[in-house]
Design an enzyme around this catalytic site. Sequence first.
Site, PDB file in Angstrom:
ATOM      1  N   MET A   7      71.457  56.273  67.101  1.00  0.00           N
ATOM      2  CA  MET A   7      70.641  55.108  67.137  1.00  0.00           C
ATOM      3  C   MET A   7      69.066  55.265  66.204  1.00  0.00           C
ATOM      4  SD  MET A   7      72.302  53.306  69.222  1.00  0.00           S
ATOM      5  CE  MET A   7      71.173  51.925  68.976  1.00  0.00           C
ATOM      6  N   ASP A  26      62.304  64.191  64.099  1.00  0.00           N
ATOM      7  CA  ASP A  26      63.444  64.642  65.202  1.00  0.00           C
ATOM      8  C   ASP A  26      62.799  66.071  65.343  1.00  0.00           C
ATOM      9  OD1 ASP A  26      66.570  63.635  66.297  1.00  0.00           O
ATOM     10  OD2 ASP A  26      66.031  65.875  66.359  1.00  0.00           O
ATOM     11  N   VAL A  86      65.380  59.078  71.929  1.00  0.00           N
ATOM     12  CA  VAL A  86      65.686  60.817  72.065  1.00  0.00           C
ATOM     13  C   VAL A  86      66.818  60.491  73.168  1.00  0.00           C
ATOM     14  CG1 VAL A  86      63.572  61.521  71.496  1.00  0.00           C
ATOM     15  CG2 VAL A  86      64.023  61.009  73.956  1.00  0.00           C
ATOM     16  N   GLU A  88      69.329  60.346  76.416  1.00  0.00           N
ATOM     17  CA  GLU A  88      68.926  59.480  77.676  1.00  0.00           C
ATOM     18  C   GLU A  88      68.929  60.594  79.036  1.00  0.00           C
ATOM     19  OE1 GLU A  88      68.626  56.365  77.851  1.00  0.00           O
ATOM     20  OE2 GLU A  88      69.311  55.583  79.769  1.00  0.00           O
ATOM     21  N   LYS A  93      62.154  61.488  78.195  1.00  0.00           N
ATOM     22  CA  LYS A  93      61.715  60.418  78.002  1.00  0.00           C
ATOM     23  C   LYS A  93      60.109  60.302  78.578  1.00  0.00           C
ATOM     24  CE  LYS A  93      65.759  57.634  77.003  1.00  0.00           C
ATOM     25  NZ  LYS A  93      65.744  57.617  75.272  1.00  0.00           N
ATOM     26  N   SER A 115      68.826  53.343  77.559  1.00  0.00           N
ATOM     27  CA  SER A 115      70.025  52.521  77.949  1.00  0.00           C
ATOM     28  C   SER A 115      69.725  51.844  79.223  1.00  0.00           C
ATOM     29  CB  SER A 115      71.210  53.412  77.786  1.00  0.00           C
ATOM     30  OG  SER A 115      71.406  53.782  76.564  1.00  0.00           O
ATOM     31  N   HIS A 136      65.545  47.626  73.460  1.00  0.00           N
ATOM     32  CA  HIS A 136      66.950  48.370  73.460  1.00  0.00           C
ATOM     33  C   HIS A 136      67.833  47.655  72.526  1.00  0.00           C
ATOM     34  CE1 HIS A 136      70.898  48.650  76.128  1.00  0.00           C
ATOM     35  NE2 HIS A 136      70.815  49.781  75.401  1.00  0.00           N
ATOM     36  N   ASN A 189      73.770  46.846  80.147  1.00  0.00           N
ATOM     37  CA  ASN A 189      74.541  47.625  80.528  1.00  0.00           C
ATOM     38  C   ASN A 189      74.903  47.706  82.147  1.00  0.00           C
ATOM     39  OD1 ASN A 189      74.926  49.301  78.416  1.00  0.00           O
ATOM     40  ND2 ASN A 189      73.080  50.317  78.404  1.00  0.00           N
TER      41      ASN A 189
END
Length: 239
Positions: A7, A26, A86, A88, A93, A115, A136, A189
């Site tokens: 993503m 990252d 980063v 899920e 998070k 998500s 999202h 989702n």
Amino acid sequence: MLGAGVMGGGIAQVAATAGFDVVVYDIDPAALRTGHEHATVGRYGLDSGVARGKLTREEADAAAARLTFTEDFEAAAHTDLVIEAVPERLDLKIRVFRDLDAAAPQSTILCSNSSGFPIQALSAATNRADRGVGWHWASPAPVMKFAEIVRTRATSDETVTTVCAAALRCGKHPVVVQDTAMAWGYVANRVYFAMVAEAQKVVNEGVATQDEVDQLLMDCYRWPSGPFGMVKGATSGWT
Ligand SMILES: NC(=O)c1ccc[n+]([C@@H]2O[C@H](COP(=O)([O-])OP(=O)(O)OC[C@H]3O[C@@H](n4cnc5c(N)ncnc54)[C@H](O)[C@@H]3O)[C@@H](O)[C@H]2O)c1
């Protein structure tokens, strides 16, 4: 931008194409290299945008020049708006939001591309819940118009307005939904995974194979991919 995976690389590319200066951080240097490759020469990267007539060579080069991939967390945090992509994991998070809150200027908006985790759980780790929000995206980010903007009770109107404006500038269709701690998945989702669960039941009962379920749903609803193909694509980035 935090995270240069499936993503993060695509989101960075879209934002740079929209004219934003983007700094991608990252923890994994290899992911930075791969993310840069995907954004420039990948299947949905800038070069392919030129080949498909979506961008001129000049626009693609200008977007590439606005993209910085770096191992410097502070550089990514010192921006007007940060999107974390980063993995899920809620603990990760929360830690990322806490670290961003400590490093970013007070005015910086913190967005999560989770998500489905409650955004309020991430914002609670900061001293700026009014500037915490979900943004999202769908995969592949350069292609999909999807922009589910998740506001908590604490998210300010100004934050929602700024993020929706940024999403529009990125060519997306922002829809603002309410955050909830009652269920994982916001809107898209929650509904999607209910459908995947039923599709898996159908397969487990021997009614049809995964490929057959995918084909039936694509033909019936004109979806570009069936539920099982969708899960594979989300993992691979549709490469
Ligand atoms: N793949 C999809 O289709 C999709 C769609 C929408 C939302 N999401 C969500 O986006 C997020 C990222 O998913 P992805 O598929 O890109 O994952 P990914 O595994 O491809 O990429 C995650 C990246 O984050 C990096 N990372 C790990 N810890 C970090 C840290 N502390 N700081 C900075 N970078 C760190 C990893 O090295 C990796 O490169 C997840 O929350 C996921 O649920 C994924």
